[in-house]
Design a protein around this motif. Structure first.
Motif, PDB file in Angstrom:
ATOM      1  N   ALA A 127      49.317  -9.953  11.283  1.00 48.66           N
ATOM      2  CA  ALA A 127      49.173 -11.210  12.008  1.00 48.66           C
ATOM      3  C   ALA A 127      50.494 -11.569  12.668  1.00 48.66           C
ATOM      4  CB  ALA A 127      48.763 -12.316  11.045  1.00 48.66           C
ATOM      5  N   SER A 128      50.413 -11.905  13.947  1.00 47.58           N
ATOM      6  CA  SER A 128      51.586 -12.424  14.638  1.00 47.58           C
ATOM      7  C   SER A 128      51.539 -13.930  14.381  1.00 47.58           C
ATOM      8  CB  SER A 128      51.493 -12.111  16.131  1.00 47.58           C
ATOM      9  OG  SER A 128      52.526 -12.780  16.811  1.00 47.58           O
ATOM     10  N   ILE A 129      52.142 -14.329  13.254  1.00 45.54           N
ATOM     11  CA  ILE A 129      51.965 -15.699  12.763  1.00 45.54           C
ATOM     12  C   ILE A 129      52.235 -16.702  13.887  1.00 45.54           C
ATOM     13  CG2 ILE A 129      52.698 -17.404  11.011  1.00 45.54           C
ATOM     14  CD1 ILE A 129      51.424 -14.937   9.694  1.00 45.54           C
ATOM     15  N   GLY A 130      51.250 -17.510  14.170  1.00 44.43           N
ATOM     16  CA  GLY A 130      51.369 -18.476  15.260  1.00 44.43           C
ATOM     17  C   GLY A 130      50.527 -18.099  16.467  1.00 44.43           C
ATOM     18  N   PHE A 131      50.099 -16.823  16.530  1.00 42.42           N
ATOM     19  CA  PHE A 131      49.238 -16.419  17.644  1.00 42.42           C
ATOM     20  C   PHE A 131      48.282 -15.300  17.242  1.00 42.42           C
ATOM     21  CE2 PHE A 131      48.741 -14.742  22.190  1.00 42.42           C
ATOM     22  CZ  PHE A 131      47.791 -15.691  22.491  1.00 42.42           C
ATOM     23  N   GLY A 132      47.680 -15.451  16.081  1.00 42.33           N
ATOM     24  CA  GLY A 132      46.603 -14.545  15.678  1.00 42.33           C
ATOM     25  C   GLY A 132      47.047 -13.117  15.450  1.00 42.33           C
TER      26      GLY A 132
END
Ligand code: SF4
Ligand code: SF4
Lengths: 98, 381
Positions: B324-329
């Motif tokens: 997960a690119s935390i903050g953008f799914g």
């Protein structure tokens, strides 16, 4: 800024992996214009010990055939290490006038 | 002699590396990649491989020594995982920027915070912008084969970029499967000796790792981008030749479409999870549901044109994202979505399997049900 614009027009070879294939290319890169302070050697006071020559991080100090130590201002960045290491205070500096 | 052996994935990787004859092996062990350096040091100790193994003090040193080895102009290898790869981060773009065709094995493992030794793709996905080709594997045979192909791809004069061969930690590295071990002669014929473009030579001095001014830095980066695009063609070519020599292939080397002919819905997966997805779609196909699978092998270069072709008749594609690119799914979902921008297929992202959470058949069925109901993707826990 002038230097940059001139360089832009030069065709820089895009070697694989940015390898420089010819030795000595640093000489082409004149760093003298970075200088804020300009060191000056007082040849009268100089005892020709060579400490400045050995310590200059840019190799900007050279020895003449007569044994004098001189500064090549095309490369000297004005760090003043030479002034600091000179045992007889033969080196002083001024603010570079641009 | 060519033989089939039931061994762990990591041992398979080590044997494949041995067959590629690297000269320098800078190694630092980290779970779950440790079995690879362990096996390789056995080979070195037994004189089965003519390589210098360097026991470095960290992964930062391992990748730095790998860089040094390539600067001397020899084929080399290292392996790592998780925090180890993160510690290598600083040197990764220097290896690719120097255009050294290194090969590294990554036993995919979650990044810490909280600490986890189990599998996901957060380690390699976090490094996908560093100029390394990234090839993932579904099975241990594929990992074995991909190591051999990786050297061919990396060393191609049109490419000259390093390759990360990624395989899921534990799911593959520690799983025992039959692996077809190929003959040295056959591997030699497929993989010729490495001839470097530039190397350190006192009789012909050169500068490596030079400074690039703003007037040339971008051009060097652009050259890397061009090489990465060239790698798309080269991977397809090498994959075809590998098939000719050894009789095995993995899609076109970049991506594989399974059961897409009449499918309106498909799942996109990377690595070992594709095996489970295959099982599920087989069951569902038998029930008359037309579901397909896209197995993405190459994260970089991303085979955009192939993806468009594979997805042209699909309504919805569900992407399984093990990072997960935390903050953008999901990072992969974002990549796939932009690759398919303007196509009629809708992309839904499902972050799953983080920190070793099992992605079992039930979860894949749940994902398929969700996309078939035209509902949004979510964290598939
Ligand atoms: S000021 Fe610095 S760069 Fe200039 S000559 Fe002295 S030591 Fe060298
Ligand atoms: S350090 Fe001072 S005395 Fe020695 S050579 Fe340099 S200028 Fe002369």
């Amino acid at each position: 800024m002038k230097v940059k614009e001139k360089e832009k027009k030069e065709n820089i070879p895009l070697t694989c992996g940015a390898v420089i294939t010819q030795p000595g290319s640093t000489k082409k890169y004149k760093t003298g214009e970075w200088r804020t302070f300009i060191p000056i050697i007082d040849q009268e006071k100089c005892i020709k010990c060579g400490k400045c020559w050995m310590n200059c991080p840019d190799g900007a100090i050279f020895k003449t055939p007569e044994g004098k130590f001189m500064i090549n201002y095309a490369y000297c960045k004005g760090c003043l290490i030479c002034e600091k290491v000179c045992p007889v205070k033969a080196i002083s500096h001024k603010v570079e006038e641009k | 002699m060519s033989e089939k052996k039931v061994i762990s994935g990591a041992e398979g990787v080590a044997i494949a590396v041995k067959l590629c004859k690297p000269k320098v092996l800078p190694m630092y062990p980290i779970t779950p990649s440790t079995l690879v350096p362990e096996k390789l040091s056995e080979f070195v100790f037994n004189g089965e491989i003519d390589s210098k193994m360097i026991h470095v003090e960290s992964e930062h040193s391992a990748i730095s020594a790998l860089y040094g080895a390539y600067a001397t102009g020899v084929r080399s290898f290292t392996a790592t995982a998780s925090q180890g790869l993160a510690l290598m981060h600083e040197i990764l773009p220097i290896v690719s920027g120097s255009r050294f065709p290194a090969v590294m094995f990554v036993a995919n493992r979650a990044l810490s915070g909280p600490l986890s030794i189990w599998n996901d793709h957060s380690d390699s996905m976090s490094e996908r912008d560093q100029g390394w080709i990234q090839l993932h594997c579904e099975s241990n045979q594929e990992a074995f084969d991909t190591i051999i192909m990786a050297y061919r791809i990396a060393e191609s004069k049109k490419v000259l970029l390093p390759v990360m061969v990624c395989a899921d930690g534990f799911y593959l590295t520690h799983a025992y499967e039959p692996i077809q071990i190929e003959d040295q002669e056959k591997v030699d014929a497929f993989l010729p000796d490495y001839t470097p473009e530039h190397y350190l030579d006192t009789t012909n001095p050169k500068t490596f790792g030079a400074f690039a001014q703003p007037n040339s830095y971008m051009e060097f980066k652009e050259e890397e981008e061009k090489a990465m695009r060239e790698a798309i063609r080269e991977i397809i070519k090498v994959s075809k030749e590998f098939d000719k020599s050894f009789g095995r292939k993995y899609g076109n080397g970049l991506v594989e479409g399974i059961n897409l002919e009449e499918a309106e819905y498909a799942v996109l997966g990377v690595g070992s999870v594709c095996g489970t997805i295959r099982e599920v779609i087989k069951e569902l196909n038998e029930q008359g549901k037309k579901i397909g699978l896209i197995k993405l092998k190459s994260i970089r270069p991303l085979p955009v044109e192939d993806l468009k072709i594979l997805c042209k008749d699909l309504k919805i594609l569900g992407v399984i994202d093990k990072h997960a690119s935390i903050g953008f799914g999901g990072a992969l979902t974002n990549d796939i979505r932009s690759a398919l921008m303007g196509e009629k297929v809708k992309v839904e992202g499902f972050v799953a399997g983080l920190g070793g959470r099992d992605i079992n058949k039930e979860k894949i069925k749940e994902l398929i049900n969700t996309i078939m109901k035209n509902k949004e993707g979510y964290w598939l826990k």
